[in-house]
Design a protein around this motif. Sequence first.
Motif, mmCIF file in Angstrom:
data_model
loop_
_atom_site.group_PDB
_atom_site.id
_atom_site.type_symbol
_atom_site.label_atom_id
_atom_site.label_comp_id
_atom_site.label_asym_id
_atom_site.label_seq_id
_atom_site.Cartn_x
_atom_site.Cartn_y
_atom_site.Cartn_z
ATOM 1 N N ALA A 227 0.817 -1.212 0.000
ATOM 2 C CA ALA A 227 0.000 0.000 0.000
ATOM 3 C C ALA A 227 0.854 1.267 0.000
ATOM 4 N N THR A 228 2.054 1.199 0.549
ATOM 5 C CA THR A 228 2.948 2.363 0.579
ATOM 6 C C THR A 228 3.763 2.511 -0.704
ATOM 7 N N GLY A 229 3.542 1.627 -1.666
ATOM 8 C CA GLY A 229 4.210 1.743 -2.959
ATOM 9 C C GLY A 229 5.424 0.862 -3.141
ATOM 10 N N ILE A 230 5.704 -0.035 -2.213
ATOM 11 C CA ILE A 230 6.853 -0.936 -2.333
ATOM 12 C C ILE A 230 6.527 -2.040 -3.340
ATOM 13 N N ASN A 231 7.419 -2.247 -4.283
ATOM 14 C CA ASN A 231 7.257 -3.315 -5.276
ATOM 15 C C ASN A 231 7.632 -4.640 -4.609
ATOM 16 N N VAL A 232 6.641 -5.373 -4.172
ATOM 17 C CA VAL A 232 6.862 -6.576 -3.369
ATOM 18 C C VAL A 232 7.659 -7.621 -4.144
ATOM 19 N N THR A 233 7.254 -7.901 -5.365
ATOM 20 C CA THR A 233 7.925 -8.935 -6.169
ATOM 21 C C THR A 233 9.386 -8.585 -6.419
ATOM 22 N N LYS A 234 9.652 -7.329 -6.711
ATOM 23 C CA LYS A 234 11.018 -6.882 -7.005
ATOM 24 C C LYS A 234 11.941 -7.090 -5.817
ATOM 25 N N TYR A 235 11.523 -6.639 -4.644
ATOM 26 C CA TYR A 235 12.402 -6.717 -3.481
ATOM 27 C C TYR A 235 12.549 -8.154 -2.969
ATOM 28 N N LYS A 236 11.491 -8.932 -3.061
ATOM 29 C CA LYS A 236 11.603 -10.338 -2.677
ATOM 30 C C LYS A 236 12.564 -11.071 -3.600
ATOM 31 N N LEU A 237 12.490 -10.754 -4.891
ATOM 32 C CA LEU A 237 13.378 -11.391 -5.866
ATOM 33 C C LEU A 237 14.825 -10.976 -5.652
ATOM 34 N N MET A 238 15.061 -9.725 -5.256
ATOM 35 C CA MET A 238 16.420 -9.260 -4.982
ATOM 36 C C MET A 238 17.031 -10.022 -3.813
ATOM 37 N N ALA A 239 16.282 -10.164 -2.728
ATOM 38 C CA ALA A 239 16.799 -10.881 -1.560
ATOM 39 C C ALA A 239 17.045 -12.342 -1.880
#
Length: 356
Positions: A227-239
Motif C-alpha cells: 500500500a505504501t508503494g513498495i514493489n513486493v515482487t522486485k524486493y523479494k526477488l532481490m533478496a
Amino acid sequence: MKLTKSTKNTFVTCGMVVAAYLIMELLMNGGVLTSSHIKSLLVPICVYSMLAVSLNLTVGILGELSLGHAGFVCVGAFSGAMFTRCLSGVMPGWLCFLLAFVVGAIVAGVFGLLIGIPVLRLRGDYLAIVTLAFGEIIKNIVNVIYVGRDSSGFTIVFNSNAGVSLDSDGEWLMNGAQGVTGITKYSSFTIGVVLLLITLVVVLNFINSRTGRAVMAIRDNRIAAEATGINVTKYKLMAFTVSAVLAGMAGVLYAHNYVILKAKTFDYNFSILILVFVVLGGIGSVRGSVIAATILYILPEMLRGFSEYRMLIYAIVLIICMLFNWSPSAIEWREKVRAKLFKKPKGKAEIDSDNA
C-alpha cells in the motif's frame, strides 16, 4: 567520526570472525593444534557459516521458508568445479580458482532469478514445497549428466555414456552419479574466512540498506508495504537472488576442498541442516547463524567418543538449544539476567530522588 549502530554491529561480527581466525592460526603455527582431523573441519565450518548467513537472508529477513538452498549450492559447486577442470592447464591455478567463484556465483544467481520469478508469488507451505522440489530436481538432473572432452571438443550426454567413445587422449570430466573427479584442492582456511567476511559484509549492508528495510517491511506486513508503494515482487526477488549468489560461492569453496564432488551430497538433508543452523542461531540474527553453524558442525565430531550414543546426545543438545532460544520462560529469564549484568549505575539526580 561517529559510527552508527549498524556499522558497529558489522564491525563486531566481522571482528569476532577475525579473532577466531587469528586464534586458530596461532594454535596451528604454535604446534598446539596438530590434529589433521580438526584442521580438515575448518574449511567446512566456513562453508556452512556462509550458507547459514545466506539462508538467513531468505528465512529471517525476507520471512519466506526455503528448503531448496542445497540446489543453489549444487549448481555453484559443479559449475565452479567444471570451470577449473576445463581451464586448469590454460591459465594459472590461482586465477582459475578466483574466476570459478565468479562463475559459480553467476550460475547460482541465474538459477535463483529463474526460480524466484514464479516461486516467490507463493507463500508459506507452498513456497517451502516448491523450493524443496527444485532442490531435488537439480540434484537428479546433475546426477545423470556426462561431460567428456577430447580433440574434437566437448561431448555431453544424459543418462549413460555407454556406447559413447572418446579419443585416446580424451577424458570424462563429469561422470553422472560418480560426479566430478580429479578436482584440485585450492580451498584453504584463509580463503574460507575471507569469503565468510565478504558474505557478512554483503548481508549486513543489504539488511541495513534501503532495500533491506523494504524487504523487512514486506516480511512484517505485506499488504501495508504494498500500500505504501513498495514493489513486493522486485524486493523479494532481490533478496532471494542475493541469497542464491552467496550460496553458489560457498558451493565453489566446498567443491575445491575435496577431490571428488558428487550430486548426492546436496540432498534434502543438506538443506535441512542449514535451516537448523539458522533456526537455532536465531531467525534474523546474522551473528547467531555463524555461531550456531560453527558449534553445531563441530559438536558431532566432538561426540565421536560416545559411539552409538553420539547422535542421541546431539539431538538432545538441539532440543535444549531450541528451548533456551525460543521458550517464553527462557526468554524472560535471559532478559532478567541481562538486566542485572548490564544495569546502568544511577545518576546523582536519581540517587537524590531515592533518598528523598
